[in-house]
Design a protein around this motif. Structure first.
Motif, short mmCIF file in Angstrom:
data_model
loop_
_atom_site.label_atom_id
_atom_site.label_comp_id
_atom_site.label_asym_id
_atom_site.label_seq_id
_atom_site.Cartn_x
_atom_site.Cartn_y
_atom_site.Cartn_z
N UNK A 24 -43.88 28.92 2.59
CA UNK A 24 -42.95 27.79 2.55
C UNK A 24 -42.21 27.81 1.23
N UNK A 25 -40.89 27.65 1.26
CA UNK A 25 -40.09 27.67 0.05
C UNK A 25 -39.08 26.53 0.06
N UNK A 26 -38.44 26.32 -1.10
CA UNK A 26 -37.31 25.40 -1.17
C UNK A 26 -37.65 24.03 -1.71
N UNK A 53 -32.98 12.58 3.46
CA UNK A 53 -33.53 13.79 2.85
C UNK A 53 -33.15 15.05 3.63
N UNK A 54 -33.35 15.01 4.93
CA UNK A 54 -33.03 16.19 5.74
C UNK A 54 -31.53 16.43 5.76
N UNK A 55 -30.75 15.35 5.79
CA UNK A 55 -29.30 15.49 5.79
C UNK A 55 -28.77 16.10 4.51
N UNK A 56 -29.50 15.93 3.42
CA UNK A 56 -29.08 16.51 2.13
C UNK A 56 -29.50 17.98 2.00
N UNK A 57 -30.27 18.49 2.95
CA UNK A 57 -30.66 19.89 2.92
C UNK A 57 -32.09 20.17 2.53
N UNK A 58 -32.95 19.13 2.54
CA UNK A 58 -34.37 19.37 2.22
C UNK A 58 -34.94 20.41 3.18
N UNK A 59 -35.78 21.28 2.65
CA UNK A 59 -36.34 22.38 3.44
C UNK A 59 -37.61 22.00 4.18
N UNK A 60 -38.29 20.97 3.71
CA UNK A 60 -39.50 20.46 4.35
C UNK A 60 -39.75 19.08 3.75
N UNK A 61 -40.71 18.35 4.32
CA UNK A 61 -41.07 17.03 3.81
C UNK A 61 -42.56 16.97 3.59
N UNK A 62 -42.95 16.29 2.50
CA UNK A 62 -44.36 16.05 2.19
C UNK A 62 -44.59 14.55 2.23
N UNK A 239 -29.07 16.81 -5.24
CA UNK A 239 -29.12 17.41 -6.57
C UNK A 239 -30.17 18.50 -6.66
N UNK A 240 -31.33 18.24 -6.07
CA UNK A 240 -32.40 19.25 -6.10
C UNK A 240 -32.08 20.43 -5.19
N UNK A 241 -31.38 20.18 -4.10
CA UNK A 241 -30.94 21.29 -3.24
C UNK A 241 -29.95 22.18 -3.99
N UNK A 242 -29.02 21.57 -4.70
CA UNK A 242 -28.08 22.37 -5.51
C UNK A 242 -28.83 23.17 -6.56
N UNK A 243 -29.78 22.51 -7.24
CA UNK A 243 -30.55 23.18 -8.28
C UNK A 243 -31.30 24.39 -7.71
N UNK A 244 -31.94 24.20 -6.57
CA UNK A 244 -32.68 25.30 -5.93
C UNK A 244 -31.74 26.46 -5.59
N UNK A 245 -30.61 26.14 -5.03
CA UNK A 245 -29.69 27.20 -4.61
C UNK A 245 -29.10 27.94 -5.80
N UNK A 246 -28.83 27.21 -6.88
CA UNK A 246 -28.38 27.89 -8.11
C UNK A 246 -29.44 28.87 -8.59
N UNK A 247 -30.71 28.41 -8.61
CA UNK A 247 -31.78 29.29 -9.08
C UNK A 247 -31.94 30.50 -8.18
N UNK A 248 -31.90 30.27 -6.87
CA UNK A 248 -32.08 31.36 -5.92
C UNK A 248 -31.00 32.41 -6.07
N UNK A 249 -29.79 31.97 -6.40
CA UNK A 249 -28.66 32.89 -6.54
C UNK A 249 -28.52 33.45 -7.95
N UNK A 250 -29.41 33.05 -8.88
CA UNK A 250 -29.33 33.55 -10.24
C UNK A 250 -28.22 32.92 -11.06
N UNK A 251 -27.74 31.74 -10.64
CA UNK A 251 -26.69 31.04 -11.40
C UNK A 251 -27.38 30.12 -12.41
#
Length: 327
Positions: A24-26, A53-62, A239-251
């Motif tokens: 599980x990631x993201x 949360x899901x609409x913003x792009x969350x990958x899973x829920x806890x 904001x956290x979805x953007x942060x994750x995607x930046x990290x994943x892409x090396x930005x």
């Protein structure tokens, strides 16, 4: 780099989730539990929060973690939360259910309920209140994993359970397929990095490491973690979805800027006056107050004995939401 995914990234492995999926990631927000003024679970507000949360792009829920006020909720409330979220998500993203209680038999009861209602995995801490030896902690996690047909994630939360999960134990349980991953809320960056290196050296391809340190997410992803479980993600999941995607892409510069914006917003957890309430009341109250101000939930009440934010404290939350561009 390939573009960041829009959903959970999973890979096959020994601790595979149902259907043959694995790691599980993201971004995995720990979902707040909205309550009514009469302290029942506010199901419509919870459903709106899930959509938020899901609409913003969350990958899973806890659900039913610390941010969910799991320690404050009676068992019937816990079941309502699990059933509501699983039904409303309807398989769109994985749902992890917290099976958090003092000792093994109670945890197994919660874990079985979570599995029965359709959670994709369960999350368990070490035992607490009792004085527990590391051998007993390992036995506890093994028994929980053996009791349910879904993946089990360990929750390393020494500030609350007063014991730190041993890295060698996690490595051993990962290698045997007993655990699917760990949520690391220990704040021990050195220990986290050591674990990441050991997992890589051991080839533990399916084991997922999720950081709960929401203010150092960019640094954690640079270490190689696979996901983040941010309480503030209730308020600003995008904001956290953007942060994750930046990290994943090396930005990394973009990631740093987003992380620092979120760090400033995180100051809402200090809205409650220290002289009249605990830090937990302030933090959870600020998350719920923010969600109320954003129109996501109907009522910002937290479960007793927590103290509620007053009008002035609510004003501090509003000002920080405005400064962050959310209001």
């Amino acid at each position: 780099m390939t573009p960041a995914p829009t959903g959970p990234v999973m890979s096959s492995g020994p601790a595979a989730a149902p259907g043959g999926s694995g790691r599980l990631t993201g971004v995995v927000p720990p979902v707040c539990t909205p309550l009514t003024p009469g302290l029942q679970v506010d199901v419509p507000s919870l459903e709106r929060l899930v959509d938020h949360l899901v609409g913003a792009g969350a990958d899973a829920l806890f659900v039913l973690g610390s941010t969910s006020e799991v320690a404050f909720l009676p068992d019937a409330h816990r079941r309502t939360v699990l059933e509501t979220v699983v039904k409303h998500v309807a398989g769109e993203v994985p749902v992890l259910g917290g099976a958090i209680d003092m000792t093994t038999l109670r945890v197994i009861e919660h874990a079985r309920v979570a599995a029965d209602v359709g959670c994709d995995g369960v999350v368990a801490t070490a035992p607490f209140y009792t004085r527990t030896h590391p051998v007993e902690i390992e036995g506890h996690l093994r028994q929980v994993a053996a009791a349910v047909p879904v993946p089990v994630y360990a929750y390393d939360l020494p500030v609350s359970v007063h014991s730190k999960l041993d890295g060698d134990m996690l490595l051993r349980l990962a290698g045997e397929g007993v655990l699917a991953g760990v949520k690391d809320s220990s704040g021990d960056d050195g220990g986290l990095r050591t674990l990441m290196i050991a997992l890589r050296d051991a080839g533990a391809a399916a084991f997922s490491v999720l950081t709960g340190s929401e203010l150092t997410v960019d640094a954690a992803f640079a270490m190689g973690v696979h996901g983040v479980v941010p309480g503030l993600g209730n308020v600003d999941p995008a904001g956290y979805v953007r942060l994750y995607r930046h990290c994943l892409a090396g930005r990394w510069e973009e990631a740093r800027a987003e992380q620092e914006r979120l760090l400033r917003l995180f100051d809402i957890v200090n809205a409650g006056a220290a002289g009249r309430m605990g830090r937990g009341s302030s933090a959870l109250g600020s998350f719920k107050t923010a969600l109320h101000l954003l129109g996501v939930i109907d009522c910002p009440v937290t479960a007793p004995p927590q103290i509620q934010l007053d009008a002035a404290e609510t004003g501090r939350v509003r000002a920080l939401l405005t400064a962050a561009g959310l209001l």
